[in-house]
Design a protein around this motif. Structure first.
Motif, PDB file in Angstrom:
ATOM      1  N   UNK A 246      45.863  76.066  -7.593  1.00  0.00           N
ATOM      2  CA  UNK A 246      46.174  77.486  -7.465  1.00  0.00           C
ATOM      3  C   UNK A 246      46.390  78.111  -8.847  1.00  0.00           C
ATOM      4  N   UNK A 247      46.198  79.431  -8.919  1.00  0.00           N
ATOM      5  CA  UNK A 247      46.394  80.129 -10.193  1.00  0.00           C
ATOM      6  C   UNK A 247      47.403  81.272 -10.094  1.00  0.00           C
ATOM      7  N   UNK A 255      39.392  81.255  -7.925  1.00  0.00           N
ATOM      8  CA  UNK A 255      38.180  81.626  -8.646  1.00  0.00           C
ATOM      9  C   UNK A 255      38.191  80.967 -10.029  1.00  0.00           C
ATOM     10  N   UNK A 256      39.360  80.827 -10.598  1.00  0.00           N
ATOM     11  CA  UNK A 256      39.565  80.169 -11.883  1.00  0.00           C
ATOM     12  C   UNK A 256      40.823  79.316 -11.751  1.00  0.00           C
ATOM     13  N   UNK A 257      40.963  78.315 -12.627  1.00  0.00           N
ATOM     14  CA  UNK A 257      42.103  77.412 -12.507  1.00  0.00           C
ATOM     15  C   UNK A 257      42.208  76.554 -13.762  1.00  0.00           C
ATOM     16  N   UNK A 258      43.242  75.758 -13.815  1.00  0.00           N
ATOM     17  CA  UNK A 258      43.393  74.792 -14.910  1.00  0.00           C
ATOM     18  C   UNK A 258      43.953  73.502 -14.346  1.00  0.00           C
ATOM     19  N   UNK A 259      43.795  72.436 -15.104  1.00  0.00           N
ATOM     20  CA  UNK A 259      44.340  71.145 -14.690  1.00  0.00           C
ATOM     21  C   UNK A 259      44.453  70.234 -15.900  1.00  0.00           C
ATOM     22  N   UNK A 260      45.275  69.224 -15.748  1.00  0.00           N
ATOM     23  CA  UNK A 260      45.428  68.193 -16.777  1.00  0.00           C
ATOM     24  C   UNK A 260      44.794  66.898 -16.312  1.00  0.00           C
ATOM     25  N   UNK A 268      39.303  76.268 -16.536  1.00  0.00           N
ATOM     26  CA  UNK A 268      38.047  76.555 -15.839  1.00  0.00           C
ATOM     27  C   UNK A 268      38.003  78.051 -15.557  1.00  0.00           C
ATOM     28  N   UNK A 269      37.146  78.761 -16.278  1.00  0.00           N
ATOM     29  CA  UNK A 269      37.066  80.211 -16.158  1.00  0.00           C
ATOM     30  C   UNK A 269      36.006  80.636 -15.145  1.00  0.00           C
ATOM     31  N   UNK A 270      36.166  81.823 -14.600  1.00  0.00           N
ATOM     32  CA  UNK A 270      35.163  82.443 -13.737  1.00  0.00           C
ATOM     33  C   UNK A 270      34.471  83.546 -14.523  1.00  0.00           C
ATOM     34  N   UNK A 271      33.163  83.428 -14.698  1.00  0.00           N
ATOM     35  CA  UNK A 271      32.402  84.410 -15.481  1.00  0.00           C
ATOM     36  C   UNK A 271      31.540  85.307 -14.593  1.00  0.00           C
ATOM     37  N   UNK A 286      42.611  89.919 -15.500  1.00  0.00           N
ATOM     38  CA  UNK A 286      43.580  88.980 -14.955  1.00  0.00           C
ATOM     39  C   UNK A 286      43.497  87.621 -15.651  1.00  0.00           C
ATOM     40  N   UNK A 287      42.295  87.145 -15.922  1.00  0.00           N
ATOM     41  CA  UNK A 287      42.143  85.858 -16.601  1.00  0.00           C
ATOM     42  C   UNK A 287      42.642  85.913 -18.044  1.00  0.00           C
ATOM     43  N   UNK A 288      42.436  87.043 -18.710  1.00  0.00           N
ATOM     44  CA  UNK A 288      42.897  87.177 -20.091  1.00  0.00           C
ATOM     45  C   UNK A 288      44.418  87.056 -20.177  1.00  0.00           C
ATOM     46  N   UNK A 289      45.121  87.638 -19.224  1.00  0.00           N
ATOM     47  CA  UNK A 289      46.579  87.501 -19.205  1.00  0.00           C
ATOM     48  C   UNK A 289      46.994  86.104 -18.785  1.00  0.00           C
TER      49      UNK A 289
END
Length: 437
Positions: A246-247, A255-260, A268-271, A286-289
C-alpha cells in the motif's frame, strides 16, 4: 502438486490422458470454460490434491518479514488456508487466512484468492502450501532475506507480445540460468492489451516456475491501461492481479509503491499519467510528495527506481523534426528528484531497446559517476522496433540492431550493485558496476 494420499499408476494414466485431450483440444476453449468440466473431472481423480493456477509470490513492504501470495482456482473453493513450516521440519509454524479476491474482467469471472504472510523471520527458509478441507497443494519454497545479505535480482523488460512464445522461452531460459535469483521484476507492458485475459495467462506462463518460489515486483505500463477496443481505461486487471504494498493513497492505491529487499529500497513509480489522466488527475503531484516521505522513512544503503516510461527523448528514423533530449513528461519531472534524493540506479523500459547511459546528474553526463546510473532495459517480448531509434548522445552501450529479446541481472552486495544484460542464449552483452562515491 502435492497430495495427502497415494496415487496409483492407472489413475495417473487416466488423468494424464484427460490432460492430453485438453491440450489437443486447444487452450482457447479451456480459457473460455468449454473444457473446464473435463479438467475438473480429471483432477478430482487425484484424492486430496488441491489444484491451483498462477500461484505467485508478490513483494511486501518489508520482504524479509512478509510476503503476499495470490492464486486462482477453476471453481470457487471455500475454507482455504495457507500453512507455513520451516524447511526441513514437519511442524506447521503458522496458518494464515485466505481472502476471496475474485473479480470479473473481459466478461470472465476469475476465481482468485490471496493471503498475506507476516511475522516471517529474516534469514529463514520456509515452505508453504494451500489447503482446503482435506485437499492440499504441494509444498513450495519461500525465503525471508536478511537485511544486509547479498543476492541476485532478475529484471525483465517489456514482455508485450503478439505471440507470447518468445517471451515464455526467454523467461524460462533466464530462470534456468539464474535459479539462485531471489527476486524478479517486470518493467511494465506485461501484456499488449490489459483487458485480454488470454494475454495475462500467457504472461504468467512465462514465469510459471519462478513466481511460485521467489517474489515478483511488477511495474505498471501503458499497455495495462488498454481495453479490448484499444481505448484507454483504468488498469483494472493489473490492480487485481498484483496486491502490491500500500502507498496510503485514496485515488491511486497500488498504482505506485515501494519495498525493501535486503539492503536495497526499491521505488516503483507509475508513469501512466497521460493515460490515467483521462479519468482522474494528480498522479504525478501525489508521487512527488510521496517519494520524499517514503525515502525519509525507508532509507537503505542502496536506492533503486523502477519506472516504465523512459526519461530521455530519442530521435526517430524518418522523422527529422523530432529532436533528442530529455523527455518532458518524465525526465524533466523525475531526474531532478533522483539527483536530490541520491538514487543509485534508475531502470526504465517502454522503448523496447537496451541502452546503458552511464551516470547523469543535472541533465548532463558525469564522467566522475555522479548521479544515478540510468539503464533502459530493452525488450522481452516479440514487439520490436528494428532500427527505429537513433542513438542518443548519452548512450554508452547499445545492443546490435535489430535487437532481439534480452534480460538483466543485478547482483547486490554491500560494496556494489553489478548489473548485466544477456541475450536469451546467455550471451553477455553489457556489464556495469555501481559503487558508493
Amino acid at each position: 502438486m502435492g497430495n495427502k494420499n497415494s496415487i496409483n499408476r492407472r489413475t495417473f494414466i487416466k488423468v494424464a490422458a484427460a490432460a492430453g485431450v485438453v491440450a489437443a483440444g486447444g487452450a482457447a476453449l479451456w480459457h473460455l470454460g468449454g473444457l473446464r468440466g473435463l479438467r475438473d473431472t480429471a483432477l478430482r481423480q487425484f484424492p486430496g490434491v488441491l489444484y491451483v493456477e498462477r500461484l505467485r509470490q508478490i513483494v511486501a513492504g518489508d520482504t524479509g518479514r512478509a510476503r503476499v501470495l495470490m492464486w486462482e482456482i477453476s471453481t470457487p473453493t471455500e475454507q482455504q488456508t495457507v500453512e507455513l513450516r520451516v524447511r526441513g521440519k514437519e511442524e506447521i509454524v503458522r496458518r494464515y487466512p485466505v481472502m476471496d479476491d475474485r473479480f470479473t474482467d473481459e466478461g470472465i469471472e476469475v476465481y482468485q484468492y490471496a493471503a498475506e504472510l507476516d511475522q516471517l523471520t529474516p534469514g529463514t527458509k520456509y515452505q508453504y502450501r494451500i489447503t482446503a478441507g482435506e485437499m492440499a497443494t504441494d509444498w513450495w519454497e519461500i525465503y525471508a532475506p536478511n537485511a544486509n545479505e547479498a543476492y541476485k535480482m532478475l529484471i525483465f523488460p517489456d514482455s508485450q507480445s503478439s505471440d507470447y512464445a518468445d517471451w515464455k522461452e526467454m523467461a524460462h531460459l533466464a530462470w534456468a540460468r539464474n535459479t539462485d535469483a531471489q527476486i524478479f521484476a517486470c518493467m511494465g507492458d506485461l501484456v499488449d492489451n490489459g483487458e485480454d485475459r488470454r494475454q495475462w495467462m500467457d504472461f504468467f506462463g512465462g514465469v510459471e516456475e519462478m513466481k511460485r518460489v521467489i517474489p515478483i515486483a511488477p511495474v505498471m505500463g501503458n499497455h495495462e491501461t488498454y481495453d479490448l477496443n484499444w481505448k484507454v481505461r483504468l488498469p483494472e486487471a493489473y490492480l487485481h492481479y498484483f496486491k502490491t504494498p500500500t502507498n496510503g493513497s485514496k485515488a491511486f492505491e497500488r498504482y505506485y509503491y515501494s519495498f525493501d529487499y535486503g539492503d536495497v529500497h526499491y521505488i516503483v513509480l507509475c508513469t501512466q499519467q497521460k493515460e490515467i489522466g483521462e479519468f482522474k488527475n494528480g498522479l504525478v503531484e501525489e508521487q512527488l510528495a510521496w517519494i520524499r516521505r517514503d525515502l525519509k522513512a525507508n532509507r537503505k544503503r542502496w536506492n533503486v527506481v523502477l519506472m516504465h516510461k523512459d526519461v530521455l527523448q530519442y530521435r526517430i528514423n524518418g522523422r527529422p523534426e523530432r529532436q533528442e533530449g530529455i523527455d518532458e513528461e518524465n525526465g524533466r519531472v523525475w531526474m531532478p528528484i533522483f539527483d536530490e534524493l541520491a538514487i543509485d540506479v534508475v531502470f526504465s523500459a517502454h522503448l523496447h531497446t537496451y541502452r546503458n547511459r552511464g551516470h547523469i546528474f543535472g541533465f548532463e553526463k558525469t564522467p566522475n559517476k555522479k548521479g544515478p546510473l540510468y539503464i533502459l532495459t530493452g525488450v522481452a517480448g516479440n514487439v520490436r522496433y528494428p532500427n527505429l531509434w537513433i542513438d542518443h548522445a548519452f548512450d554508452e552501450v547499445t545492443l546490435p540492431q535489430p535487437e532481439t529479446d534480452n534480460y538483466l541481472t543485478m547482483d547486490v552486495t554491500r560494496e556494489a550493485l553489478e548489473i548485466a544484460c544477456f541475450l536469451p542464449d546467455g550471451t553477455e552483452m553489457d556489464r556495469v558496476r555501481v559503487t558508493k562515491r
